[in-house]
Design a protein around this motif. Sequence first.
Motif, short mmCIF file in Angstrom:
data_model
loop_
_atom_site.label_atom_id
_atom_site.label_comp_id
_atom_site.label_asym_id
_atom_site.label_seq_id
_atom_site.Cartn_x
_atom_site.Cartn_y
_atom_site.Cartn_z
N THR A 157 0.84 -1.21 0.00
CA THR A 157 0.00 0.00 0.00
C THR A 157 0.87 1.25 0.00
OG1 THR A 157 -1.73 -1.18 1.21
CG2 THR A 157 -1.84 1.23 1.23
N ALA A 158 1.89 1.27 0.86
CA ALA A 158 2.80 2.43 0.94
C ALA A 158 3.50 2.66 -0.40
CB ALA A 158 3.82 2.22 2.05
N LEU A 159 3.96 1.59 -1.03
CA LEU A 159 4.66 1.72 -2.31
C LEU A 159 3.72 2.17 -3.42
CD1 LEU A 159 6.96 -1.42 -2.06
CD2 LEU A 159 7.63 0.98 -1.75
N ARG A 160 2.48 1.68 -3.39
CA ARG A 160 1.49 2.08 -4.39
C ARG A 160 1.15 3.57 -4.24
NH1 ARG A 160 -1.75 -2.22 -3.66
NH2 ARG A 160 -3.17 -1.04 -2.35
N ILE A 161 0.97 4.03 -3.01
CA ILE A 161 0.67 5.45 -2.77
C ILE A 161 1.86 6.31 -3.18
CG2 ILE A 161 0.18 7.20 -1.02
CD1 ILE A 161 -1.27 4.98 0.57
N ARG A 162 3.07 5.86 -2.83
CA ARG A 162 4.28 6.62 -3.21
C ARG A 162 4.36 6.76 -4.72
NH1 ARG A 162 10.06 4.11 -2.39
NH2 ARG A 162 9.38 3.12 -4.29
N SER A 163 4.13 5.67 -5.44
CA SER A 163 4.15 5.70 -6.90
C SER A 163 3.12 6.67 -7.45
CB SER A 163 3.82 4.30 -7.44
OG SER A 163 4.91 3.73 -8.01
N HIS A 164 1.93 6.61 -6.91
CA HIS A 164 0.85 7.50 -7.33
C HIS A 164 1.24 8.96 -7.11
CE1 HIS A 164 -3.27 8.94 -7.90
NE2 HIS A 164 -3.08 9.66 -6.81
N LEU A 165 1.75 9.26 -5.92
CA LEU A 165 2.13 10.64 -5.61
C LEU A 165 3.28 11.12 -6.49
CD1 LEU A 165 1.87 10.60 -1.71
CD2 LEU A 165 0.31 11.70 -3.33
N LEU A 166 4.29 10.27 -6.69
CA LEU A 166 5.42 10.65 -7.53
C LEU A 166 4.98 10.92 -8.96
CD1 LEU A 166 8.22 8.27 -6.20
CD2 LEU A 166 8.05 10.76 -5.90
N GLN A 167 4.06 10.12 -9.47
CA GLN A 167 3.54 10.32 -10.82
C GLN A 167 2.83 11.68 -10.89
OE1 GLN A 167 0.78 7.38 -12.16
NE2 GLN A 167 0.35 8.45 -14.07
N HIS A 168 2.01 11.97 -9.85
CA HIS A 168 1.24 13.21 -9.88
C HIS A 168 2.12 14.45 -9.63
CE1 HIS A 168 -2.19 10.61 -10.07
NE2 HIS A 168 -2.95 11.66 -10.29
N ILE A 169 3.12 14.34 -8.78
CA ILE A 169 3.97 15.53 -8.56
C ILE A 169 4.89 15.74 -9.75
CG2 ILE A 169 3.80 15.43 -6.05
CD1 ILE A 169 6.61 14.33 -5.92
N GLY A 170 5.19 14.68 -10.50
CA GLY A 170 5.99 14.83 -11.72
C GLY A 170 5.19 15.51 -12.81
N ASP A 171 3.88 15.30 -12.83
CA ASP A 171 3.01 15.89 -13.85
C ASP A 171 2.52 17.28 -13.48
OD1 ASP A 171 3.22 13.50 -15.18
OD2 ASP A 171 1.26 12.74 -14.54
N ALA A 172 2.63 17.63 -12.18
CA ALA A 172 2.05 18.89 -11.71
C ALA A 172 2.85 20.09 -12.24
CB ALA A 172 2.05 18.92 -10.18
N PRO A 173 2.12 21.12 -12.67
CA PRO A 173 2.83 22.34 -13.11
C PRO A 173 3.42 23.05 -11.88
CG PRO A 173 0.44 22.67 -13.16
CD PRO A 173 0.68 21.23 -12.79
N ARG A 174 4.62 23.55 -12.04
CA ARG A 174 5.29 24.27 -10.95
C ARG A 174 5.23 25.77 -11.25
NH1 ARG A 174 5.29 20.73 -7.02
NH2 ARG A 174 6.02 18.74 -7.73
N GLY A 175 4.89 26.54 -10.22
CA GLY A 175 4.74 27.97 -10.44
C GLY A 175 5.74 28.80 -9.78
#
Length: 175
Positions: A157-175
Amino acid sequence: MDSAVQFQNEPVDPAALPDFSEVELHSVEAAFRTYQMLSNLLWGLLIGVGVSLAFWLFWGFRAMEWGQWLGLIILIGLQFHAVLDPRYRGWALRDHDLIAREGVIWRGTVVLPIARIQHVETASGPLERLFGLMRLQCYSAGGMTADVVVHGLKPETALRIRSHLLQHIGDAPRG
């Protein structure tokens, strides 16, 4: 600055804000309670021995018995805390944030927007690994410590959440 642009800062009605407390949180794994009890037992024994020795060093052998009683009270308090702790912990992952709740005496809830997360770690000590547990740690900009720590997760579960978060923070626009 363009004179046509008008700065606006309208007040927000608190009643209109979404209520994060209505989100159903996931509980920690059942093994977390046993992990906490054993961890607190080890810490309690260490503290108890330290208190007993301190009483003996400062007030002599007769006072050592008082130190033992105080150490026992601390140990019982830690065990009581370990039994209650898992029922006050919870977490939820939503589209735009991660929510973590904890605290038996001092309760707190942290809502960390995914867009603010810069670094995600998973970690487990030897005792956590013994019980098949892992914790997830999320860091935002400028912090030396984790802004959110979710304890008591299964490693998958921890690894799945980490993967999900890393994918989303990699896609997130930085301002």
